[in-house]
Design an enzyme around this catalytic site. Structure first.
Site, PDB file in Angstrom:
ATOM      1  N   HIS A  78       9.201   6.771  -3.766  1.00 36.05           N
ATOM      2  CA  HIS A  78       9.798   7.032  -2.097  1.00 36.05           C
ATOM      3  C   HIS A  78      10.918   6.122  -1.130  1.00 36.05           C
ATOM      4  O   HIS A  78      12.064   6.279  -1.187  1.00 36.05           O
ATOM      5  CB  HIS A  78       9.917   8.091  -1.637  1.00 36.05           C
ATOM      6  CG  HIS A  78       9.306   9.793  -2.874  1.00 36.05           C
ATOM      7  ND1 HIS A  78       7.984  10.391  -1.962  1.00 36.05           N
ATOM      8  CD2 HIS A  78       9.046   9.582  -4.097  1.00 36.05           C
ATOM      9  CE1 HIS A  78       7.446  11.103  -3.406  1.00 36.05           C
ATOM     10  NE2 HIS A  78       7.874  10.631  -4.033  1.00 36.05           N
ATOM     11  N   HIS A 262       6.051   6.843 -13.552  1.00 36.60           N
ATOM     12  CA  HIS A 262       5.435   5.617 -13.044  1.00 36.60           C
ATOM     13  C   HIS A 262       5.418   5.189 -14.168  1.00 36.60           C
ATOM     14  O   HIS A 262       5.709   3.142 -14.036  1.00 36.60           O
ATOM     15  CB  HIS A 262       4.747   5.548 -12.081  1.00 36.60           C
ATOM     16  CG  HIS A 262       5.270   6.702 -11.131  1.00 36.60           C
ATOM     17  ND1 HIS A 262       6.607   6.331 -10.173  1.00 36.60           N
ATOM     18  CD2 HIS A 262       4.510   8.151 -10.759  1.00 36.60           C
ATOM     19  CE1 HIS A 262       5.763   7.535  -9.234  1.00 36.60           C
ATOM     20  NE2 HIS A 262       5.106   8.286  -9.672  1.00 36.60           N
TER      21      HIS A 262
END
Length: 305
Positions: A78, A262
Site C-alpha cells: 500500500h 501478490h
C-alpha cells in the site's frame, strides 16, 4: 513528468501492523535522485537497509515482504502504491518494526501525508521500462500478462465464489489523478471465516473493521459498508500498482490479470526483468517527451509494429 521526484519534507505515521498486531512508526524522508525507495529497519542495531526491488522480495504470502539477511519488512504494497501514485521515485523509509502500518487498509492515509509533505523535483531524468514483447505467468487458473502499450494500464478480472464479491472487472489507465481519485481509498478485504482461522495461527493479529473490509456469510459486516461498489477489485489493482512498482522503474505496458495476487504479481515482474529482449529502458529528455503524467508516448511508433 520526466524528472525524478522525492518528498519535500518528512512524513511520519504510527499504526498497527495488520499481521503482527504491533504498533509501528514509519517516517518517509527525502532522498537524492537515483536512490530509489529504501527501507531502513532502525529498530535493529546496526540498522539494516533494504531496497524496495523485486530482487529483494522474500515472501508473498498474504502481503509482499522484502528482506536482507535476517531483517525484513512486510506489507509494503500500500505504501509502495502511494509513493508510485504520487510520483515519488526516491525516498528513505525509516521503520521501527517488521511491518508497514496498515492504517485504514488503503493507500489513502499515505497519499494524504505525501501531499502534505510536498514533492520536490530533481534535475535527473527518469528511466521508463517500456514493454516490447508480451510476458505471461500462469499458476493454475490464475494468470498475469504484460503487453506493449502506449500507456501504463492495469486490467483486473477478479473472481470469487461468494455472493458479496462474485466477479468484478476494472481497468486503470494510470495517471496521478485517476489513481488517487479512484483507487487509493480502496481497502483491503478478507472473509470472516478466514480471518478467524488466520488469527488462530498467529496471523492478522491487527486486523479489525477499522482497517479492512470483512465479508461474512451474508455480505459485508462493516457498519459503514463499502467505499465503492466494486471496492474489492479496485483494491486488487491498488495492490498490483504497489507490487509492480518493484520493477524499479516507471512502467509503460498493459497488465492483464485474472485472479492474480501478490505472488503472481511478483512472478510477473521477475519474469519480465529476466527477459531483456522483452523490454527496453528509456530515459526521456524534455525535447523527446511531451505527454502528461499518464506517460503516453506518441514517439514510440515501434510499439505498434
Amino acid at each position: 513528468m520526466i524528472f525524478q521526484q522525492t518528498l519535500g519534507n518528512k512524513a511520519t505515521f504510527s499504526g498497527i501492523g495488520l499481521h503482527t498486531g504491533k504498533t509501528i512508526t514509519l517516517t518517509l524522508r527525502p532522498a537524492e535522485a537515483g536512490t530509489g525507495i529504501v527501507f531502513h529497519r532502525v529498530d535493529l542495531s546496526p540498522a539494516v537497509s533494504i531496497e524496495a526491488h523485486a530482487s529483494n522480495v522474500v515472501n508473498t504470502r498474504l502481503s509482499t515482504t522484502i528482506g536482507r539477511g535476517d531483517a525484513s519488512v512486510s506489507t509494503i504494497e500500500h505504501l509502495m502504491a502511494a509513493l508510485y501514485g504520487c510520483g515519488i521515485d526516491n525516498a528513505h523509509v525509516d521503520i521501527d518494526g517488521p511491518e508497514v502500518p496498515i492504517m485504514d487498509g488503503s493507500a489513502a492515509p499515505f497519499v494524504a501525508a505525501i501531499a502534505k509533505a510536498g514533492v520536490k523535483m530533481s534535475g535527473k531524468a527518469r528511466k521508463y521500462l517500456v514493454v516490447k514483447k508480451p510476458v505471461t505467468v500462469v499458476d493454475g487458473d490464475k494468470k498475469a500478462t504484460i503487453i506493449p502499450s502506449r500507456h501504463y494500464k492495469i486490467s483486473f478480472d477478479m473472481q470469487f465464489a461468494h455472493p458479496a464479491v462474485k466477479s468484478q472487472f476494472r481497468s486503470l489507465e494510470f495517471s496521478q489523478e485517476s489513481f488517487i481519485g479512484d483507487f487509493a481509498a480502496a481497502r483491503t478485504f478478507g472473509f470472516l471465516a478466514e480471518v478467524e482461522m488466520m488469527k488462530s495461527h498467529g496471523l492478522a493479529l491487527g486486523g479489525s473493521l477499522e482497517n479492512a473490509v470483512v465479508i461474512g456469510d451474508n455480505g459485508v459486516i462493516n457498519p459503514e459498508g463499502l467505499r465503492f461498489q466494486d471496492e474489492f477489485v479496485r483494491h486488487k489493482i491498488l495492490d498490483s500498482v504497489g507490487d509492480l512498482s518493484l520493477a524499479g522503474h516507471r512502467l509503460i505496458g498493459h497488465v492483464k490479470a485474472t485472479k492474480s495476487g501478490h505472488d503472481l504479481n511478483h512472478k510477473l515482474v521477475t519474469e519480465l526483468l529476466k527477459r531483456p529482449d522483452c523490454y527496453t529502458l528509456i530515459e526521456f529528455t524534455p525535447q523527446a517527451f511531451n505527454a502528461p503524467f499518464n506517460i503516453g508516448i506518441p514517439e514510440l511508433s515501434w510499439l505498434e509494429a
